[in-house]
Design a protein around this motif. Structure first.
Motif, PDB file in Angstrom:
ATOM      1  N   PRO A  29       0.830  -1.213   0.000  1.00 56.32           N
ATOM      2  CA  PRO A  29       0.000   0.000   0.000  1.00 56.32           C
ATOM      3  C   PRO A  29       0.863   1.260   0.000  1.00 56.32           C
ATOM      4  O   PRO A  29       2.030   1.242   0.393  1.00 56.32           O
ATOM      5  CB  PRO A  29      -0.782  -0.127   1.304  1.00 56.32           C
ATOM      6  N   SER A  30       0.269   2.361  -0.414  1.00 53.18           N
ATOM      7  CA  SER A  30       0.990   3.639  -0.422  1.00 53.18           C
ATOM      8  C   SER A  30       1.277   4.132   0.988  1.00 53.18           C
ATOM      9  O   SER A  30       2.224   4.895   1.196  1.00 53.18           O
ATOM     10  CB  SER A  30       0.186   4.696  -1.192  1.00 53.18           C
ATOM     11  N   HIS A  31       0.462   3.717   1.981  1.00 50.39           N
ATOM     12  CA  HIS A  31       0.699   4.064   3.384  1.00 50.39           C
ATOM     13  C   HIS A  31       0.407   2.839   4.243  1.00 50.39           C
ATOM     14  O   HIS A  31      -0.570   2.121   3.980  1.00 50.39           O
ATOM     15  CB  HIS A  31      -0.208   5.208   3.850  1.00 50.39           C
ATOM     16  N   ASP A  32       1.219   2.614   5.270  1.00 51.97           N
ATOM     17  CA  ASP A  32       0.890   1.568   6.238  1.00 51.97           C
ATOM     18  C   ASP A  32       0.078   2.126   7.387  1.00 51.97           C
ATOM     19  O   ASP A  32      -0.605   1.400   8.098  1.00 51.97           O
ATOM     20  CB  ASP A  32       2.157   0.884   6.760  1.00 51.97           C
ATOM     21  N   ILE A  33       0.154   3.453   7.565  1.00 54.12           N
ATOM     22  CA  ILE A  33      -0.616   4.149   8.601  1.00 54.12           C
ATOM     23  C   ILE A  33      -1.265   5.379   7.976  1.00 54.12           C
ATOM     24  O   ILE A  33      -0.581   6.189   7.340  1.00 54.12           O
ATOM     25  CB  ILE A  33       0.284   4.578   9.779  1.00 54.12           C
ATOM     26  N   VAL A 242       2.573 -28.518  -5.537  1.00 51.35           N
ATOM     27  CA  VAL A 242       2.124 -27.141  -5.316  1.00 51.35           C
ATOM     28  C   VAL A 242       2.827 -26.560  -4.091  1.00 51.35           C
ATOM     29  O   VAL A 242       2.947 -27.220  -3.060  1.00 51.35           O
ATOM     30  CB  VAL A 242       0.597 -27.070  -5.096  1.00 51.35           C
ATOM     31  N   GLU A 243       3.314 -25.340  -4.227  1.00 52.81           N
ATOM     32  CA  GLU A 243       3.834 -24.581  -3.085  1.00 52.81           C
ATOM     33  C   GLU A 243       2.767 -23.578  -2.670  1.00 52.81           C
ATOM     34  O   GLU A 243       2.407 -22.687  -3.437  1.00 52.81           O
ATOM     35  CB  GLU A 243       5.117 -23.847  -3.468  1.00 52.81           C
ATOM     36  N   ARG A 244       2.263 -23.741  -1.454  1.00 48.60           N
ATOM     37  CA  ARG A 244       1.263 -22.805  -0.930  1.00 48.60           C
ATOM     38  C   ARG A 244       1.930 -21.962   0.157  1.00 48.60           C
ATOM     39  O   ARG A 244       2.380 -22.483   1.171  1.00 48.60           O
ATOM     40  CB  ARG A 244       0.049 -23.547  -0.387  1.00 48.60           C
ATOM     41  N   GLY A 245       2.003 -20.679  -0.108  1.00 45.98           N
ATOM     42  CA  GLY A 245       2.678 -19.787   0.822  1.00 45.98           C
ATOM     43  C   GLY A 245       1.705 -18.860   1.517  1.00 45.98           C
ATOM     44  O   GLY A 245       0.686 -18.456   0.948  1.00 45.98           O
ATOM     45  N   GLY A 246       2.029 -18.510   2.759  1.00 49.20           N
ATOM     46  CA  GLY A 246       1.312 -17.478   3.483  1.00 49.20           C
ATOM     47  C   GLY A 246       2.262 -16.309   3.697  1.00 49.20           C
ATOM     48  O   GLY A 246       3.327 -16.487   4.298  1.00 49.20           O
ATOM     49  N   LEU A 247       1.928 -15.131   3.183  1.00 46.30           N
ATOM     50  CA  LEU A 247       2.818 -13.974   3.240  1.00 46.30           C
ATOM     51  C   LEU A 247       2.177 -12.816   3.995  1.00 46.30           C
ATOM     52  O   LEU A 247       0.955 -12.627   3.925  1.00 46.30           O
ATOM     53  CB  LEU A 247       3.177 -13.487   1.831  1.00 46.30           C
ATOM     54  N   ILE A 248       3.026 -12.051   4.670  1.00 48.54           N
ATOM     55  CA  ILE A 248       2.596 -10.790   5.264  1.00 48.54           C
ATOM     56  C   ILE A 248       3.703  -9.770   5.038  1.00 48.54           C
ATOM     57  O   ILE A 248       4.896 -10.109   5.061  1.00 48.54           O
ATOM     58  CB  ILE A 248       2.284 -10.936   6.776  1.00 48.54           C
ATOM     59  N   TRP A 249       3.301  -8.520   4.774  1.00 43.62           N
ATOM     60  CA  TRP A 249       4.234  -7.423   4.563  1.00 43.62           C
ATOM     61  C   TRP A 249       4.110  -6.425   5.709  1.00 43.62           C
ATOM     62  O   TRP A 249       2.990  -6.093   6.127  1.00 43.62           O
ATOM     63  CB  TRP A 249       3.955  -6.723   3.233  1.00 43.62           C
ATOM     64  N   VAL A 250       5.254  -5.960   6.213  1.00 47.45           N
ATOM     65  CA  VAL A 250       5.261  -4.941   7.268  1.00 47.45           C
ATOM     66  C   VAL A 250       6.291  -3.873   6.915  1.00 47.45           C
ATOM     67  O   VAL A 250       7.264  -4.135   6.206  1.00 47.45           O
ATOM     68  CB  VAL A 250       5.565  -5.551   8.658  1.00 47.45           C
ATOM     69  N   PHE A 251       6.070  -2.670   7.429  1.00 45.93           N
ATOM     70  CA  PHE A 251       6.921  -1.526   7.101  1.00 45.93           C
ATOM     71  C   PHE A 251       7.626  -1.032   8.353  1.00 45.93           C
ATOM     72  O   PHE A 251       7.024  -0.935   9.418  1.00 45.93           O
ATOM     73  CB  PHE A 251       6.081  -0.396   6.513  1.00 45.93           C
ATOM     74  N   THR A 252       8.923  -0.702   8.221  1.00 46.78           N
ATOM     75  CA  THR A 252       9.688  -0.153   9.328  1.00 46.78           C
ATOM     76  C   THR A 252      10.263   1.207   8.957  1.00 46.78           C
ATOM     77  O   THR A 252      10.515   1.500   7.784  1.00 46.78           O
ATOM     78  CB  THR A 252      10.861  -1.081   9.735  1.00 46.78           C
ATOM     79  N   ARG A 253      10.487   2.028   9.986  1.00 48.54           N
ATOM     80  CA  ARG A 253      11.115   3.340   9.799  1.00 48.54           C
ATOM     81  C   ARG A 253      12.322   3.447  10.716  1.00 48.54           C
ATOM     82  O   ARG A 253      12.334   2.869  11.816  1.00 48.54           O
ATOM     83  CB  ARG A 253      10.129   4.471  10.126  1.00 48.54           C
TER      84      ARG A 253
END
Length: 256
Positions: A29-33, A242-253
Motif C-alpha cells: 500500500p501507499s501508506h501503512d498508517i 504445489v507450493e502454498r505460501g502465506g505472506l505478510i508485509w510490514v513496514f519499518t522506519r
C-alpha cells in the motif's frame, strides 16, 4: 570428462543462483498508517517478483481473490483491480478509499503460477495491514486464508531494529517448525555481498511461532512456504506439486 564436470558445475551454479532469489507476492500500500484525510486514498501495488534482487517480475494472471477485512466487514475488491504492463509483464494496481477509523487487512489470492524451473505451481496467499486514524482494533485478526501468518507483533508503527513475531497457520492450525523466508523490498541502496544475504531463512518453533529482527527501514516480506497436500495441473495438463505460501508485509522506519 572435463567437459562433463564443467557442464555439471555450470548447471549447479545456475540452480544455486536461481534458488537464492525467492518468489514473493507483493501487496504494497501507499501508506501503512493513515493519519490524515489527505492520506485516506490508498494505492495498492500487486507484483510477483524477487524483492531483494529487484526482479525480475513474473507475469500475473487475474487474481482469484482480492479484498479487505475492516470496519465495514469483508469487502470483495476484485472489481477495483487495474491491470497494467510493467517491464513487459502484467501487474495490478488498485485504489481504496478509507472511510472509517480502524485496521484494514488487505488480502490476495493470486492465480496459480507455473514455475518450470522448480517443476511446481506456486500460490502465495498474501496480506498487509493498514491502520487508519489510530483505532488499532483488529490487526491480529485472521483473514481465513488456507495458509496465513498471524502477527503477534503489531504489524505497523515499527522501527527498524524491532522484533517481528508471527504464527504460521494452515487451515487455522499452527504449523510446527515451518520454514519462513524473509526479504527486504530493495530500493536499490543495497547490493547483497553474496547469495545467502538475499533471502533470510528462519524456522518456526513447535507452536508455529517465528521471530525476526528487521535491521533496515522499508518494506519487509515474510513468506511461510508449505508443500500443498494435493497436486495441481500445470499449463500442459500434467499433475505437479504445489507450493502454498502465506505472506505478510510490514513496514519499518528508522528512528531519527
Amino acid at each position: 570428462m572435463l567437459r562433463y564436470l564443467l557442464l555439471t558445475l555450470s548447471s549447479a551454479i545456475c540452480l544455486c543462483s536461481f534458488s537464492a532469489s525467492a518468489h514473493f507476492q507483493e501487496l504494497i500500500p501507499s501508506h501503512d498508517i493513515v493519519s490524515t484525510p489527505a492520506e485516506s486514498q490508498l494505492s495498492l501495488s500487486l507484483k510477483f517478483t524477487h524483492p531483494m534482487s529487484r526482479g525480475p517480475l513474473m507475469n500475473m494472471a487475474t487474481p482469484l481473490q482480492f479484498g479487505v477485512v475492516g470496519p465495514q466487514g469483508r469487502q470483495n475488491l476484485l472489481d477495483t483491480l487495474q491491470a497494467q504492463q510493467t517491464q513487459g509483464v502484467q501487474t495490478f494496481n488498485a485504489i481504496y478509499q478509507i472511510k472509517r477509523p480502524g485496521d484494514y487487512l488487505f488480502y490476495l489470492e493470486p492465480a496459480p503460477y507455473w514455475e518450470p524451473a522448480e517443476g511446481k505451481m506456486i500460490v502465495h496467499y498474501t496480506k498487509v495491514v493498514v491502520d487508519a486514524f489510530g483505532m488499532e482494533d483488529n490487526w491480529a485478526a485472521e483473514v481465513g486464508l488456507p495458509v496465513e501468518i498471524v502477527p503477534l507483533t503489531r504489524p505497523f508503527g515499527l522501527w527498524s531494529g524491532n522484533l517481528f513475531q508471527g504464527v504460521v497457520k494452515r487451515q487455522g492450525k499452527p504449523v510446527p517448525f515451518a520454514e519462513v523466508e524473509v526479504e527486504w523490498l530493495n530500493d536499490g541502496s543495497i547490493t547483497p555481498p553474496s547469495d545467502p544475504y538475499i533471502t533470510q531463512i528462519v524456522h518456526a518453533d513447535a507452536n508455529g511461532t517465528f521471530s525476526y529482527v528487521m535491521p533496515k527501514a522499508g518494506w519487509w516480506g515474510f513468506a511461510a512456504l508449505l508443500d500443498g497436500k494435493k497436486p495441481m495441473k500445470n499449463p500442459q495438463g500434467k499433475e505437479v506439486p504445489v507450493e502454498r505460501g502465506g505472506l505478510i508485509w510490514v513496514f519499518t522506519r528508522d528512528m531519527k
